[in-house]
Scaffold this active site. Structure first.
Site, PDB file in Angstrom:
ATOM      1  N   ASN A  43       1.086  -1.084   0.363  1.00 42.17           N
ATOM      2  CA  ASN A  43      -0.125   0.488   0.058  1.00 42.17           C
ATOM      3  C   ASN A  43       1.129   1.244  -0.471  1.00 42.17           C
ATOM      4  O   ASN A  43       1.854   1.274  -0.387  1.00 42.17           O
ATOM      5  CB  ASN A  43      -0.580   0.430   0.947  1.00 42.17           C
ATOM      6  CG  ASN A  43      -0.417   0.223   2.979  1.00 42.17           C
ATOM      7  OD1 ASN A  43       0.833   0.662   3.311  1.00 42.17           O
ATOM      8  ND2 ASN A  43       0.010  -1.166   3.040  1.00 42.17           N
ATOM      9  N   ASP A 101      -4.489  -6.944   5.758  1.00 38.16           N
ATOM     10  CA  ASP A 101      -5.669  -7.653   6.219  1.00 38.16           C
ATOM     11  C   ASP A 101      -5.278  -9.149   5.921  1.00 38.16           C
ATOM     12  O   ASP A 101      -5.476  -9.911   6.748  1.00 38.16           O
ATOM     13  CB  ASP A 101      -6.418  -7.120   6.399  1.00 38.16           C
ATOM     14  CG  ASP A 101      -6.761  -5.600   7.112  1.00 38.16           C
ATOM     15  OD1 ASP A 101      -5.663  -5.503   7.956  1.00 38.16           O
ATOM     16  OD2 ASP A 101      -7.420  -4.793   6.494  1.00 38.16           O
ATOM     17  N   PRO A 132      -2.849 -11.884  11.009  1.00 40.32           N
ATOM     18  CA  PRO A 132      -2.772 -11.753  12.717  1.00 40.32           C
ATOM     19  C   PRO A 132      -3.344 -10.604  12.620  1.00 40.32           C
ATOM     20  O   PRO A 132      -1.616  -9.991  11.704  1.00 40.32           O
ATOM     21  CB  PRO A 132      -2.090 -12.885  13.355  1.00 40.32           C
ATOM     22  CG  PRO A 132      -0.533 -12.659  12.057  1.00 40.32           C
ATOM     23  CD  PRO A 132      -1.407 -12.792  10.478  1.00 40.32           C
TER      24      PRO A 132
HETATM   25  O1  PMT Z   1       3.042   5.890   6.446  1.00 44.65           O
HETATM   26  P1  PMT Z   1       2.391   7.203   6.006  1.00 44.65           P
HETATM   27  O2  PMT Z   1       3.014   7.532   5.279  1.00 44.65           O
HETATM   28  O3  PMT Z   1       3.194   8.473   6.691  1.00 44.65           O
HETATM   29  O4  PMT Z   1       1.211   7.125   6.738  1.00 44.65           O
HETATM   30  C1  PMT Z   1       0.426   7.555   7.608  1.00 44.65           C
HETATM   31  C2  PMT Z   1      -0.720   6.544   8.034  1.00 44.65           C
HETATM   32  C3  PMT Z   1      -1.707   6.864   6.985  1.00 44.65           C
HETATM   33  C4  PMT Z   1      -0.314   4.532   7.148  1.00 44.65           C
HETATM   34  C5  PMT Z   1      -0.717   6.265   9.435  1.00 44.65           C
HETATM   35  O5  PMT Z   1      -0.959   7.835   9.794  1.00 44.65           O
HETATM   36  C6  PMT Z   1      -2.230   5.053   9.669  1.00 44.65           C
HETATM   37  O6  PMT Z   1      -3.055   5.281   9.528  1.00 44.65           O
HETATM   38  N1  PMT Z   1      -1.834   3.987   9.862  1.00 44.65           N
HETATM   39  C7  PMT Z   1      -3.254   2.932  10.076  1.00 44.65           C
HETATM   40  C8  PMT Z   1      -3.529   2.679   8.920  1.00 44.65           C
HETATM   41  C9  PMT Z   1      -4.669   1.652   8.669  1.00 44.65           C
HETATM   42  O7  PMT Z   1      -5.454   1.354   7.921  1.00 44.65           O
HETATM   43  O8  PMT Z   1      -5.056   1.416   9.707  1.00 44.65           O
HETATM   44  P2  PMT Z   1      -6.154   0.011   9.746  1.00 44.65           P
HETATM   45  O9  PMT Z   1      -7.314   0.463   9.799  1.00 44.65           O
HETATM   46  O10 PMT Z   1      -5.997  -0.713   8.523  1.00 44.65           O
HETATM   47  O11 PMT Z   1      -5.830  -0.401  11.722  1.00 44.65           O
HETATM   48  C10 PMT Z   1      -6.201  -0.190  12.426  1.00 44.65           C
HETATM   49  C11 PMT Z   1      -4.649  -0.130  13.774  1.00 44.65           C
HETATM   50  O12 PMT Z   1      -4.710  -1.682  13.922  1.00 44.65           O
HETATM   51  C12 PMT Z   1      -3.507   0.581  13.613  1.00 44.65           C
HETATM   52  O13 PMT Z   1      -2.855   0.698  14.084  1.00 44.65           O
HETATM   53  C13 PMT Z   1      -2.718  -0.537  12.522  1.00 44.65           C
HETATM   54  O14 PMT Z   1      -1.005  -0.450  12.822  1.00 44.65           O
HETATM   55  C14 PMT Z   1      -3.352  -1.814  13.605  1.00 44.65           C
HETATM   56  N2  PMT Z   1      -3.186  -3.380  12.569  1.00 44.65           N
HETATM   57  C15 PMT Z   1      -3.937  -3.569  11.449  1.00 44.65           C
HETATM   58  C16 PMT Z   1      -3.782  -5.282  10.486  1.00 44.65           C
HETATM   59  C17 PMT Z   1      -3.088  -5.567  11.406  1.00 44.65           C
HETATM   60  N3  PMT Z   1      -3.141  -6.804  10.222  1.00 44.65           N
HETATM   61  N4  PMT Z   1      -2.325  -5.491  12.362  1.00 44.65           N
HETATM   62  C18 PMT Z   1      -2.118  -4.219  13.015  1.00 44.65           C
HETATM   63  O15 PMT Z   1      -1.397  -4.597  13.743  1.00 44.65           O
END
Ligand code: PMT
Length: 399
Positions: free
Chosen positions: A211, A280, A306
Site C-alpha cells: 500500500n 489485512d 494476524p
Molecule cells: O506512512 P505514512 O505515509 O506517513 O502514512 C501514515 C498512515 C496513514 C499509514 C498512518 O497514519 C495510519 O493511519 N496507519 C493505520 C493505517 C490503517 O489502515 O489502519 P487499519 O484501520 O487497517 O488498522 C487499525 C490499526 O490496527 C492500526 O493501528 C494498524 O497498525 C493495526 N493493525 C491492522 C491490521 C493488522 N493486521 N495488524 C495491525 O496491527
C-alpha cells in the site's frame, strides 16, 4: 554526532546588532544539528550582515523586513509563522526585546513573532550597560514570564571594548541549547515500540501486494518519542526513509514478519503504537518461481493476517496500546468502534482520502479518541503532529 534538531524548522530572526555578523555561522551550526533554517532580517540588520551571505548558507531566499506585496507573495508572514517549529531571535537587541514586550507588529520579523504559535527563543546581545539597564531587566523578566526561551547572554569582552554581561552566546552553544529545548523528558524511562510503514505480501519472487504508506508518520513518532526520553524500538516495513536517531530499528517485510518481531519483545514494552498500514490479507501461496502469464484470467486466493495490535492488546501483561485508524468518513464513529473492538487505550483516527493528509503526505490531521474523550490534533507536518501525539500519550497515561 547526535543531530538534536533533526527535522526541526528553525526560523532565524536577525535583529540589528553587531553580533549579527555571526549569524551565517549560526545558520551552519543549526543545519549541522539537522535543522532546516529560514531567515527573516529586521530593518537595519543588513548593516551588519548581508542577505546574500545568509541566503548562501541557509539555501533559501532571505525574508526582508518589509511587509510588501513582493515579500508576501512567496512565503508570507502567516505562512512563516505556521512553518516554524521554533522562532530564534539572534542577536536579540535591547530594541527588539522591547518591541517583543509590547507586541509590536511594525515589520515582518515582529509580526511573525506575534502571529506564531511556535515557541520563541532569544539570544540577547548588547552592550553590558544596556543589558543591566532597568528597562531591559524588566522587559526580559516579562519575556521569561511569557515562556520565551532565553539563551544567554555570555559575559566578557565586548565589541565596544567594554567588559561585562551582554555578549551573544557562541553559535555552537545556541544550537546546542536549542536542541536541549526539544528534549522534554515526558516519556523518560519508558520503553516504546512503534510499527511503521507498509507491509509487502509476496505473490512470487518479483511481485507482491502492498500500500501507499511511506512510513513517515511512524518514523516521526519514533523520533518524537526518543526526544521525549523514551527507549524506542521501531519495527518498520519497507520504506525509503533513514532511521531516526536513538531508535533500535527492526526491518521487516510482511505482516507475519512484523507480527513475529513485535511479539518477540512486546513484554519489555510500556507503550505500543501501531502506525503501520498492515495488510489485512496475504496471498495464500507464495510461488518460489515467477508466475507465468499462461492464462487469460488469474485468481489470487488470500488468507487473513494476524491482527498485531489486537494480539498485543489481548496480552495478560499488556503495554499501553495506541492504534491508528485510517478513515475517509464517519471518522470518530468508525475509530471509536475499533478502539472498543481491539481493546485499546487510545486511537488516532487518521483523516485520509484527500490529497493533503494521510498516506504518503508531509502533513497529517488526526482525531485522538480515548474511552472518555475526543480531541482534535489539527493539520500539521507529521513531525509537529508526532510531538503533540507523544505529549497527549504521556498525559493520558498519567490519568
Ligand atoms: O506512512 P505514512 O505515509 O506517513 O502514512 C501514515 C498512515 C496513514 C499509514 C498512518 O497514519 C495510519 O493511519 N496507519 C493505520 C493505517 C490503517 O489502515 O489502519 P487499519 O484501520 O487497517 O488498522 C487499525 C490499526 O490496527 C492500526 O493501528 C494498524 O497498525 C493495526 N493493525 C491492522 C491490521 C493488522 N493486521 N495488524 C495491525 O496491527
Amino acid at each position: 554526532m547526535t543531530k538534536r534538531l533533526n527535522n526541526k524548522r528553525v526560523l532565524l530572526g536577525v535583529s540589528a546588532g553587531i553580533a549579527a555578523y555571526k549569524t551565517p555561522d549560526l545558520v551552519r551550526k543549526l543545519a549541522a544539528q539537522g535543522a532546516e533554517v529560514r531567515v527573516v532580517m529586521s530593518k537595519n540588520s543588513e548593516q551588519f550582515v548581508t542577505p546574500l551571505a545568509l541566503q548562501a548558507v541557509s539555501g533559501h531566499e532571505v525574508h526582508h523586513y518589509a511587509m510588501t506585496a513582493d515579500s508576501e507573495s512567496g512565503m508570507g508572514h502567516i505562512d512563516l509563522a505556521r512553518w516554524a517549529d521554533i522562532v530564534l531571535i539572534a542577536p536579540g537587541t535591547a530594541n527588539m526585546i522591547a518591541r517583543l514586550v509590547i507586541g509590536s507588529a511594525d515589520e515582518l520579523l515582529t509580526t511573525v513573532c506575534v502571529a506564531t504559535e511556535a515557541p520563541i527563543a532569544i539570544a540577547p546581545a548588547m552592550n553590558q550597560q544596556m543589558w543591566q539597564n532597568a528597562a531591559t531587566n524588566e522587559n526580559m523578566q516579562t519575556l521569561r514570564d511569557r515562556g520565551l526561551l532565553v539563551l544567554g547572554p555570555d559575559s566578557g569582552e565586548q565589541a565596544c571594548g567594554e567588559v561585562g554581561p551582554g555578549r551573544m552566546l557562541q553559535p555552537e552553544e545556541i544550537a546546542s541549547r536549542l536542541g536541549d529545548h526539544f528534549l522534554n523528558g515526558s516519556l523518560s524511562g519508558q520503553s516504546v515500540m512503534i510499527t511503521a510503514g507498509p507491509t509487502w505480501e509476496a505473490l512470487d519472487p518479483v511481485r507482491g501486494i502492498t500500500n501507499h504508506s511511506s512510513g513517515l508518520m511512524g518514523y516521526a513518532i519514533a523520533q518524537a518519542a526518543a526526544e521525549a526520553g523514551a527507549s524506542v524500538t521501531l519495527v518498520s516495513g519497507p520504506t525509503n526513509l533513514s532511521k531516526p536517531e536513538h531508535c533500535q530499528a527492526i526491518d521487516v517485510v510482511s505482516a507475519l514478519d512484523m507480527h513475529d518481531a513485535v511479539m518477540s519483545s512486546i513484554e519489555e514494552q510500556d507503550i505500543f503504537i501501531a502506525v503501520a498500514a498492515v495488510a489485512d490479507y496475504r496471498p495464500s501461496t507464495n510461488a518460489d518461481k515467477k508466475i507465468k502469464k499462461d492464462n487469460e484470467e488469474m485468481t489470487i486466493s488470500m488468507v487473513k493476517n494476524p491482527d498485531i495490535l489486537a494480539d498485543v492488546a489481548a496480552l495478560a501483561k499488556r503495554p499501553f496500546c495506541v492504534g491508528f485508524a485510517a478513515e475517509t468518513n464517519d471518522v470518530v464513529e468508525y475509530a471509536t468502534a475499533k478502539l472498543r473492538r481491539k481493546n485499546l487505550d487510545l486511537i488516532a483516527a487518521n483523516h485520509v482520502g484527500g490529497s493533503e493528509t494521510g498516506f504518503g503526505t508531509a502533513d497529517n490531521a488526526i482525531t485522538l479518541i480515548s474511552k472518555n474523550s475526543v480531541r482534535e490534533l489539527p493539520k500539521a507536518n507529521k513531525y509537529a503532529l508526532a510531538r503533540d501525539l507523544v505529549e497527549a500519550i504521556s498525559n493520558e497515561m498519567k490519568k
